[in-house]
Design a protein around this motif. Structure first.
Motif, PDB file in Angstrom:
ATOM      1  N   LEU A  61       0.858  -1.186   0.000  1.00 43.20           N
ATOM      2  CA  LEU A  61       0.000   0.000   0.000  1.00 43.20           C
ATOM      3  C   LEU A  61       0.897   1.240   0.000  1.00 43.20           C
ATOM      4  CD1 LEU A  61      -3.019   1.067   0.560  1.00 43.20           C
ATOM      5  CD2 LEU A  61      -2.233   1.300   2.911  1.00 43.20           C
ATOM      6  N   ILE A  62       0.671   2.141  -0.958  1.00 43.34           N
ATOM      7  CA  ILE A  62       1.469   3.380  -0.986  1.00 43.34           C
ATOM      8  C   ILE A  62       0.813   4.414  -0.081  1.00 43.34           C
ATOM      9  CG2 ILE A  62       2.473   5.216  -2.394  1.00 43.34           C
ATOM     10  CD1 ILE A  62       2.157   3.411  -4.842  1.00 43.34           C
ATOM     11  N   GLY A  63      -0.482   4.495  -0.164  1.00 42.36           N
ATOM     12  CA  GLY A  63      -1.200   5.472   0.652  1.00 42.36           C
ATOM     13  C   GLY A  63      -2.687   5.396   0.345  1.00 42.36           C
ATOM     14  N   VAL A  70      -4.167   3.275  -2.755  1.00 40.98           N
ATOM     15  CA  VAL A  70      -3.272   3.215  -3.914  1.00 40.98           C
ATOM     16  C   VAL A  70      -2.178   2.199  -3.578  1.00 40.98           C
ATOM     17  CG1 VAL A  70      -1.707   4.491  -5.429  1.00 40.98           C
ATOM     18  CG2 VAL A  70      -3.708   5.640  -4.471  1.00 40.98           C
ATOM     19  N   HIS A  71      -2.044   1.194  -4.421  1.00 45.67           N
ATOM     20  CA  HIS A  71      -1.046   0.156  -4.196  1.00 45.67           C
ATOM     21  C   HIS A  71       0.019   0.174  -5.264  1.00 45.67           C
ATOM     22  CE1 HIS A  71      -2.877  -2.377  -1.001  1.00 45.67           C
ATOM     23  NE2 HIS A  71      -3.993  -1.809  -1.432  1.00 45.67           N
ATOM     24  N   LYS A  72       1.203  -0.231  -4.846  1.00 42.26           N
ATOM     25  CA  LYS A  72       2.232  -0.554  -5.820  1.00 42.26           C
ATOM     26  C   LYS A  72       1.823  -1.910  -6.385  1.00 42.26           C
ATOM     27  CE  LYS A  72       7.081  -1.124  -6.201  1.00 42.26           C
ATOM     28  NZ  LYS A  72       8.394  -1.232  -5.708  1.00 42.26           N
ATOM     29  N   GLY A  73       2.104  -2.157  -7.641  1.00 41.82           N
ATOM     30  CA  GLY A  73       1.716  -3.447  -8.196  1.00 41.82           C
ATOM     31  C   GLY A  73       2.549  -3.819  -9.395  1.00 41.82           C
ATOM     32  N   LYS A  74       2.249  -5.015  -9.905  1.00 43.35           N
ATOM     33  CA  LYS A  74       2.949  -5.474 -11.115  1.00 43.35           C
ATOM     34  C   LYS A  74       1.917  -5.782 -12.193  1.00 43.35           C
ATOM     35  CE  LYS A  74       7.369  -6.411  -9.623  1.00 43.35           C
ATOM     36  NZ  LYS A  74       8.380  -5.490 -10.069  1.00 43.35           N
ATOM     37  N   HIS A  76       2.970  -6.277 -16.203  1.00 41.55           N
ATOM     38  CA  HIS A  76       3.996  -6.064 -17.228  1.00 41.55           C
ATOM     39  C   HIS A  76       5.014  -5.029 -16.767  1.00 41.55           C
ATOM     40  CE1 HIS A  76       1.565  -8.482 -19.889  1.00 41.55           C
ATOM     41  NE2 HIS A  76       0.530  -7.725 -19.580  1.00 41.55           N
ATOM     42  N   GLY A  77       5.386  -5.082 -15.510  1.00 35.14           N
ATOM     43  CA  GLY A  77       6.322  -4.113 -14.934  1.00 35.14           C
ATOM     44  C   GLY A  77       5.682  -3.409 -13.745  1.00 35.14           C
ATOM     45  N   ASP A  78       6.375  -2.422 -13.205  1.00 32.68           N
ATOM     46  CA  ASP A  78       5.877  -1.696 -12.029  1.00 32.68           C
ATOM     47  C   ASP A  78       4.717  -0.778 -12.400  1.00 32.68           C
ATOM     48  OD1 ASP A  78       7.769  -2.835 -10.445  1.00 32.68           O
ATOM     49  OD2 ASP A  78       9.190  -1.158 -10.607  1.00 32.68           O
ATOM     50  N   VAL A  79       3.656  -0.836 -11.620  1.00 30.44           N
ATOM     51  CA  VAL A  79       2.511   0.059 -11.853  1.00 30.44           C
ATOM     52  C   VAL A  79       1.981   0.595 -10.522  1.00 30.44           C
ATOM     53  CG1 VAL A  79       1.711  -1.030 -14.007  1.00 30.44           C
ATOM     54  CG2 VAL A  79       0.879  -1.904 -11.809  1.00 30.44           C
ATOM     55  N   ALA A  80       1.169   1.636 -10.611  1.00 22.03           N
ATOM     56  CA  ALA A  80       0.392   2.103  -9.454  1.00 22.03           C
ATOM     57  C   ALA A  80      -1.054   1.696  -9.707  1.00 22.03           C
ATOM     58  CB  ALA A  80       0.510   3.618  -9.319  1.00 22.03           C
ATOM     59  N   ILE A  81      -1.668   1.099  -8.684  1.00 21.66           N
ATOM     60  CA  ILE A  81      -3.064   0.653  -8.835  1.00 21.66           C
ATOM     61  C   ILE A  81      -3.938   1.472  -7.896  1.00 21.66           C
ATOM     62  CG2 ILE A  81      -4.637  -1.314  -8.674  1.00 21.66           C
ATOM     63  CD1 ILE A  81      -2.057  -3.095  -8.908  1.00 21.66           C
ATOM     64  N   PRO A 122     -17.246  -4.676 -12.066  1.00 17.55           N
ATOM     65  CA  PRO A 122     -17.552  -4.678 -10.637  1.00 17.55           C
ATOM     66  C   PRO A 122     -17.348  -6.084 -10.057  1.00 17.55           C
ATOM     67  CG  PRO A 122     -19.333  -3.713 -11.903  1.00 17.55           C
ATOM     68  CD  PRO A 122     -18.382  -4.285 -12.886  1.00 17.55           C
ATOM     69  N   PRO A 123     -16.967  -6.235  -8.798  1.00 14.79           N
ATOM     70  CA  PRO A 123     -16.821  -5.146  -7.839  1.00 14.79           C
ATOM     71  C   PRO A 123     -15.428  -4.518  -7.838  1.00 14.79           C
ATOM     72  CG  PRO A 123     -16.498  -7.210  -6.719  1.00 14.79           C
ATOM     73  CD  PRO A 123     -16.713  -7.547  -8.169  1.00 14.79           C
ATOM     74  N   HIS A 124     -14.531  -4.994  -8.695  1.00 18.51           N
ATOM     75  CA  HIS A 124     -13.161  -4.466  -8.667  1.00 18.51           C
ATOM     76  C   HIS A 124     -12.983  -3.363  -9.686  1.00 18.51           C
ATOM     77  CE1 HIS A 124     -11.961  -7.497  -5.883  1.00 18.51           C
ATOM     78  NE2 HIS A 124     -12.372  -8.454  -6.686  1.00 18.51           N
ATOM     79  N   LEU A 125     -13.072  -2.131  -9.235  1.00 22.41           N
ATOM     80  CA  LEU A 125     -12.825  -1.005 -10.130  1.00 22.41           C
ATOM     81  C   LEU A 125     -11.494  -0.372  -9.732  1.00 22.41           C
ATOM     82  CD1 LEU A 125     -16.292   0.756 -10.351  1.00 22.41           C
ATOM     83  CD2 LEU A 125     -15.370  -1.079 -11.754  1.00 22.41           C
ATOM     84  N   ALA A 126     -10.614  -0.247 -10.704  1.00 23.21           N
ATOM     85  CA  ALA A 126      -9.296   0.310 -10.396  1.00 23.21           C
ATOM     86  C   ALA A 126      -8.712   0.963 -11.631  1.00 23.21           C
ATOM     87  CB  ALA A 126      -8.373  -0.793  -9.894  1.00 23.21           C
TER      88      ALA A 126
END
Ligand code: ADP
Ligand code: MG
Length: 346
Positions: A61-63, A70-74, A76-81, A122-126
């Motif tokens: 979790l970034i914040g 907002v999470h750090k994630g992968k 195809h490489g580093d992403v913000a989710i 839904p329910p996962h909106l990102a």
């Protein structure tokens, strides 16, 4: 007491309300009224930006912001989710989310965060974007107390006006331009979180009839016309659209220009009610304590003009900023022989 939203399972609920043959992603209407033939095509285009939630690897979790975690994630490489905490039971809100996403996919600029796709089922909106390295302008100015010299200030501000000019050209109003949404990555500006504000407003957890949630350090970016609508809204009608515009973004930019110059927010330490009242009346943060030239302060006054029409467009602001006198030889001591520094140049 339990909120009525939480008594049913949103997952089974959304499954039930959608007919089997309807794909929620393909059902999006395009924001621009296109002829039928091209509309089908653009619907297809939007589904190409749909990222199945299971494909994301969710890391730290970034914040947590207004919209959710907002999470750090992968992917195809580093992403913000950016998890969107919106009411997925409401078809209208879901459509609003998809409408914004259909705008994000058209953005591609050096100073604007890279939109990679969205989880639209839904329910996962990102929202999935590139992961910004470095610190936000907020962290630099308010936490680390970094002060930028005039040349660097001009460079940062110019890059913001370029990114913002581009978004406006694309028909996108940022609505939440603030130092927390600007990263400095390898010395370069990256603008994030544009056009999410209206979606966030629909968040089911935050929607309370009798109160207005005012995030810390947010008010000072709001243009007078937004401030006065806010007053009406606190009186009861919270669902009223705030009159965001390109020109309200320009007002927010004025506040960032002030932060860069003063190292603090305008009206800091003043109570919320006083700020709402003063800005709504057209009063501005006094500038007499600010150690800056008249030209520099004039940019502030232009951006903070009471009437939206009097505020300039970003292209104009950029030109004005670039005309400001720069400090020469900041990296060179006065005793440094001129011919040496010349010879170092190509
Ligand atoms: P806010 O902008 O008000 O800080 P957000 O929900 O946008 O709230 O952000 C929550 C946290 O995630 C903040 O620390 C923010 O800097 C960080 N963040 C947001 N977007 C990104 C991104 N694309 N890359 C890296 N960090 C991000
Ligand atoms: Mg943000």
């Amino acid at each position: 007491t339990i909120d009525s939203h939480d008594t049913h399972d949103p997952f089974t609920d959304s499954e039930r309300t959608l007919p089997e043959h309807v794909d929620p992603v393909d059902e999006i209407t395009d924001p621009e009224p296109n002829p039928v033939a091209t509309r089908k095509n653009s619907q297809k285009l939007l589904s190409e930006w749909d990222i199945p939630f299971e494909q994301l690897e969710i890391l730290d979790l970034i914040g947590t912001g207004r919209f959710g975690a907002v999470h750090k994630g992968k992917w195809h490489g580093d992403v913000a989710i950016k998890m969107m905490d919106i009411d997925t039971d409401d078809e209208k809100q879901l459509q609003a989310f998809k409408r914004e996403v259909s705008f994000f996919r058209m953005t591609r600029h050096d100073f604007v965060v890279l939109f990679m796709g969205a989880c639209m089922r839904p329910p996962h909106l990102a929202i999935v974007t590139s992961l910004c390295k470095g610190q936000t302008l907020y962290t630099h100015i308010h936490l680390r107390k970094d002060r930028f010299n005039i040349n660097r200030t001009i460079q940062i501000a110019t890059q913001i006006t370029q990114g913002m000019g581009y978004l406006h050209h694309r028909g996108i109003v940022h609505k939440d331009l603030k130092s927390k949404n600007i990263f400095i990555e390898n010395g370069k500006v990256v603008i994030t979180d544009f056009a999410l504000f209206s979606i966030g407003r629909l968040s089911k957890k935050k929607a309370r009839k009798d109160s207005l949630v005012i995030p810390d350090g947010w008010l000072c970016y709001l243009a007078p016309e937004l401030m006065t609508s806010l007053k009406i809204n606190t009186d009861g009608n919270q669902d009223m659209e705030l009159p965001f515009s390109e020109k309200s973004d320009v007002h927010s930019f004025g506040t960032i220009w002030y932060e860069l110059l003063a190292g603090e927010w305008p009206f800091h330490k003043e109570p919320v009610e006083t700020v709402i009242w003063q800005v709504g009346k057209g009063l501005k943060q006094p500038l007499n304590h600010l150690q800056a030239s008249r030209d520099v302060k004039e940019i502030l006054m232009m951006c903070w003009s009471y009437s939206p029409e009097s505020r300039p467009m970003f292209q104009h602001i950029k030109k004005t900023i670039l005309r400001l006198p720069k400090k020469k030889g900041l990296h060179r001591s006065p005793s440094h022989p001129l011919h040496l520094s010349r010879s170092a140049e190509p």
